[in-house]
Design an enzyme around this catalytic site. Structure first.
Site, PDB file in Angstrom:
ATOM      1  N   ARG A 158     -14.506   2.748  -3.559  1.00 24.57           N
ATOM      2  CA  ARG A 158     -13.467   3.432  -2.762  1.00 24.57           C
ATOM      3  C   ARG A 158     -13.263   2.674  -1.452  1.00 24.57           C
ATOM      4  NH1 ARG A 158     -15.074   7.674  -0.027  1.00 24.57           N
ATOM      5  NH2 ARG A 158     -16.050   8.737  -1.777  1.00 24.57           N
TER       6      ARG A 158
ATOM      7  N   TYR B 269      14.265   5.714   0.462  1.00 20.66           N
ATOM      8  CA  TYR B 269      13.800   6.082  -0.868  1.00 20.66           C
ATOM      9  C   TYR B 269      13.606   7.605  -0.918  1.00 20.66           C
ATOM     10  CZ  TYR B 269      10.657   6.513  -4.833  1.00 20.66           C
ATOM     11  OH  TYR B 269      10.079   6.894  -6.010  1.00 20.66           O
TER      12      TYR B 269
ATOM     13  N   ASP C 115       9.791  -0.489   5.540  1.00 22.20           N
ATOM     14  CA  ASP C 115       9.563  -0.523   4.093  1.00 22.20           C
ATOM     15  C   ASP C 115      10.344  -1.728   3.566  1.00 22.20           C
ATOM     16  OD1 ASP C 115       9.756  -0.211   1.327  1.00 22.20           O
ATOM     17  OD2 ASP C 115       9.732   1.964   1.410  1.00 22.20           O
TER      18      ASP C 115
ATOM     19  N   LYS D 248       7.313  -2.491  -7.571  1.00 22.82           N
ATOM     20  CA  LYS D 248       8.639  -3.084  -7.720  1.00 22.82           C
ATOM     21  C   LYS D 248       8.540  -4.617  -7.817  1.00 22.82           C
ATOM     22  CE  LYS D 248       9.554   1.268  -7.255  1.00 22.82           C
ATOM     23  NZ  LYS D 248       9.967   1.891  -6.000  1.00 22.82           N
TER      24      LYS D 248
END
Ligand SMILES: *Cc1c(COP(=O)(O)O)cnc(C)c1O
Length: 386
Positions: free
Chosen positions: A50, A102, A173, A198
């Site tokens: 983690r 988005y 972004d 993407k």
């Protein structure tokens, strides 16, 4: 001399000459949850996945180098990255966010972060004076450029100056252009966000997200938050994104070339009432794009003469897939009103210019002749239906 971006997609300079991993050319997948300690009070540098995992760490270093950041963190999705980003803020903090973003980011802000006491001001950052919205509680400005799906282009360097003047974070972004075409940190941004699902991954097969920064204090805070909240990218998925990144440059170039041809084709169609592609000289953001980016990307939004015509296109596509997402090698077509932006309130959606006759294309790397042939066939079938 700083290396070119295509080389940086393949080679991590700092690890060269170390002769590790038996010389493996493809970075190994460290599929382990935990690590043995050599002794009490000793560590190999890895304690628990983690916190850190070598495969994820390798990917993070590659992405940091592509965005010219000092640190990058890899998450299980773009939304996991943005959710963690919101942990930088406290109840009562104000954030200025673009109106066109988005859809998932808008949903997060209004249905999760707002409940936690963060207050959002939705501003059309490409044309409004952002300074009018800044007050003593304002902590950050959050934008996309070009925006999803309306392709509004904001001058990053100009906004960075305003952010610096008022002591705010500028968060960009950069999913739509990828680091191949644009590097917001070089233009004065403090944090870059990516949906690695993407263009970075590029194959429509893996979810991932990134936060990249060039500030020590933010990197330290992010590292604390990722180990505490636990949305780090899995080792195998890290490897898939690393593999995708190897071909980022040639994919971006080819997809952009196809997109330019398709944008021009769409402009000649009687059924198309508007083509929004920042690589067209008539796009209002064209000059800013030329100044701050190295390319225009492969995303095209266009308006049809009617909702019926738009729906008929979605019914008729065959090779081009009617699917959400973007940035992969396969060309996808989306209906923002009911898919990616369904959770954006209708009045905001319409104010932004997203109608029921608006479609968005993510252009892939197929032969352009085949894409144009498919579009010809789809448009003629749609005119019979609509
Ligand atoms: C897809 C996308 C996201 C969200 O990323 P996921 O990987 O789907 O969680 C965020 N921003 C933009 C611009 C996107 O296109």
């Amino acid at each position: 001399m700083a290396r070119g971006i295509d080389t940086k997609c393949l080679h991590l300079e700092e690890e060269e000459g170390l002769n590790t991993h038996y010389g493996a050319i493809s970075y190994p997948i460290y599929q382990t949850a935990t690590y043995a300690h050599p002794g009490v009070g000793q560590s190999t540098g890895y304690d628990y996945s983690r916190l850190q995992n070598p495969t994820r760490e390798h990917l993070e270093k590659v992405v940091a180098s592509l965005e010219n950041g000092i640190d990058a963190l890899a998450f299980s999705s773009g939304m996991a990255a943005i959710t963690l980003l919101m942990e930088l803020f406290a109840p009562g903090d104000h954030l200025i966010v673009d109106t066109d973003l988005y859809g998932g980011s808008i949903r997060l802000f209004s249905h999760v972060s707002e409940k936690n006491g963060i207050i959002f001001f939705h501003v059309e950052c490409h044309r409004e004076n952002v300074e009018n919205y800044i007050n003593e509680h304002t902590k950050a400005i959050y934008i996309e450029t070009p925006t999803n799906p309306m392709m509004n282009v904001t001058d990053i360097a100009a906004l960075a100056q305003i952010a610096k003047k008022h002591g705010l974070l500028l968060i960009v972004d950069n999913t739509f252009l990828s680091p191949y075409f644009q590097n917001p940190l070089d233009l004065g941004a403090d944090i870059v966000v990516h949906s690695g699902t993407k263009f970075l991954g590029g194959h429509n097969d893996t979810l991932a997200g990134f936060l990249i920064t060039n500030r020590e204090d933010i990197s330290e805070r992010f590292r604390f938050l990722i180990k505490t909240t636990g949305a780090g990218l899995a080792p195998f998925d890290s490897w898939l994104i690393l593999r995708g990144i190897k071909t980022l440059g040639i994919r971006m170039e080819r997809a952009q070339k196809n997109a330019i041809a398709i944008a021009k084709w769409l402009q000649c169609q009687e059924a198309v009432t508007g083509v929004i592609y920042p690589g067209l000289p008539e796009h209002p953001g064209y000059e800013i794009m030329k100044k701050q980016a190295r390319g225009f990307g492969a995303m095209i939004t266009f308006h049809l003469k009617s909702k019926e015509f738009a729906l008929a296109i979605l019914e008729k596509v065959r090779m081009i897939k009617f699917a959400e997402s973007l940035g992969g090698v396969e060309t996808l077509i989306t209906y923002p009103a009911t898919q990616t932006h369904a959770d954006v309130p209708k009045e905001i959606r319409e104010k932004n210019g997203i109608t029921e006759a608006t479609l968005r294309l993510s252009v892939g790397i197929e032969d352009v002749e085949d894409l144009l042939a498919e579009l010809e066939a789809v448009f003629s079938a749609a005119s019979e239906m609509a």
